[in-house]
Structure formats: structure tokens, C-alpha cells
Scaffold this motif. Sequence first.
Motif: not given
Length: 371
Positions: A144-147, A226-228, A255-257, A327-332
Motif C-alpha cells: 500500500a502506497c500513495n505515491l 508503512p504509515l498506511m 512522510m506524506c501519508p 513532507m518537510l513540515n512533518n519532518c520538522r
Amino acid sequence: MSEDYFKNAQDTGKRLDSISPTMCMAKWLQVSIHLPQGQTQSCYHPPTHPVPLKELLENPRALHNTQEKAKQRKQMVEGERPSGCNYCWKTEDAPVAEGNDPHLSDRQYRSSEWWVQDAWDEVVEGGFKSNINPRYVEVNFNQACNLKCTYCSPHLSTEWEKEVHEYGPLKLHAGKSHNNLDSLRSNGLMPIVGPTKENPYVNAFWKWWPDLYPDLKVFRMTGGEPLMDKNTFKVLNYVNSHPKGDLDLSITSNMCPPNTKLFDKFIDSLKAIEEIRVWEDPNKINPETGNNWYVAPAAKHFSLFVSVDSVGAQAEYIRSGLDFETMLNNCRTVLRETHGTEISFINTFNLLSIPGLHDFLQMILDLRVEF
């Protein structure tokens, strides 16, 4: 590479040679398990091979200890070279300049890792038929992946699979094609069931897990995304409720679920694991106190591997479906709201990465300054 690391690998090579000139601890103690396809391999270099369901029904450890792997171990114990390990044999056989030491391969480096040491005697005593628990486990639960990353494939991304079902495989020159589902199936790469259906290999993993967990040193979850996957959170919850002071835990994520609730759930899980608590480990003596009591987080360390290859619109072009700022904001958020988590960026470097390489490196430097 530090001199100590190199010297340690050299010494480990001599120790391996005292058993056999082709011995490698990774064949016993490391495994990558591809549950959607029912495939397994020891380290990353040998090709995957199927896990026969008959073996699995008799023994959940067959996700690692297959009869095929036992044959390869037997070859190593007897000084033969399993053909699937050619990556290391080629390295070791490469010409050496006069006066230089022989080349070291991952056979020596992997066998010298910290997670090997407490199991060395168990490997030697158990021999090639050993039904051993690995210490280093990498697993993907489903695809499962959204990309739809440009270099990825339907067997690792449901979004790619949807596109190929709708438009067919990519047509190349001379009648050839890329991402052909029939070809992927014939090579055993496509999942045996979809991500929402019951998979006998996933069921076997959870039967094995309570037996495997006490011996684990390194556990890494990949995908898909994995987050999915609910199994990712099942693992995180288990670690939180069963603290293990010598466990190195990690996830590879974009990092962009597709749902912000998934990221929120992930952050909450990380915070819970990082909480200091008092707990008892029946399997390990605390070297500082001489007893089984620990005042520590639920795991020794957590690493987050983030997959991205450039910045901004260029990154979104390479990885279709990516929202770079999210993605970047989630990393932060991870770096700001957790205390011990380490982030490593995985750049699958390709021609499309080159225009944004400077800005990509600057992004990492900026995050280092900020955090």
C-alpha cells in the motif's frame, strides 16, 4: 569509514575463516522478509526465494529458516560459495595491489556488527540446520502506497498498480515494456493478495513475533508506505507495552501519508515509546545496576528514514503524489516533538535529482542548524 570499524571487520574475517573460508553470520542472523509476496532473503545481496507455505505451517520461523537457506548455510559451513552471494565473492576476489590487504566484503562487515555478537556461539553450535531467531529483521507488510515514484513498480505501490491496470505497462522500444503485471507475477514479485485481504505470511509473522521479539536487536519496517499499514502501529504499540532496552527500531516512510490522522497517530506512538518509564526486562541484566530493572524509554533508539530525491516541484515530479511542503513540515514536527529520533534522508539518486541537488543538501544543512 573509521579505522576501528575496518580493523574490527578484519579481525572478524579471521574469526570467520577459523570456521570456514566462506562463513557469514548474516546468513543466520539477518533477514529481509517480503510478506506480500511470501519471499525471504538473508542480507540485501542474495536474491529472494519463496517461503513454502508447508514449511511455514509447521514452523513460523520458516519466514527466515527455510530449507533453501539451510542448503546455503551448509555450503558455507563446508567452505563452498552459495551462488546468490556473488556480490561478496566478487569483492573478495578483486585484484589487490602489491603490499595491500585483501579486500573486505559485507561478509566480514556484516558479521562484525554489534547485533551479531551475542549470537555467535549459537550460530556455531546450531550448524546449518539451526532454527535460529535472527537479530536483524527488515519486513514489509504490504505494498500500500500513495505515491508513484518514477523508478518504482506495482509490486511496491498500489498507486502504480492502479495506473497499470488502467493504462497498461509502459511501452519501450523493440516491443518491450516496463511494469508489466504478467511479467511481475511470473517472477514472483506481485503480492499474493491485495493489501486489504488476509495474507497467510502476515498471519505467520504474528504467530512468530512473541518468540522473535526477545532476541531482536534491529527491526526495520519498509513498504509500500508503512504509515498506511495497521501492522506498523501494531508493532509500535507492542514495543510500547513490552519495553526492550537493546532494540534499534526504524521505519522507512515518504512522510506524506494520505491522511493527516495517520501522521498524528505516528507521532503519538513515537512519543509513547520515548517516554521514560520504570520496567523490568526478564531477558537482560542492566549492566549499570546488576539487576533487571531499567529506567528508560521502550526502545534504545528510533530512526526515521525519509525517502525524497530533490526539493519542491522537482521532488514532486520524481515522486508523483508527494506534497513536498507537507513532507518537510512533518519532518520538522518529528524533530521538534520527539527527543531521540534521528532522521536520515534516502535519496534514490538519478538524473532527475541533479537540478535540485544543491538545494537538497542545503535543506539538510538547514535542518541540522535548526535542530
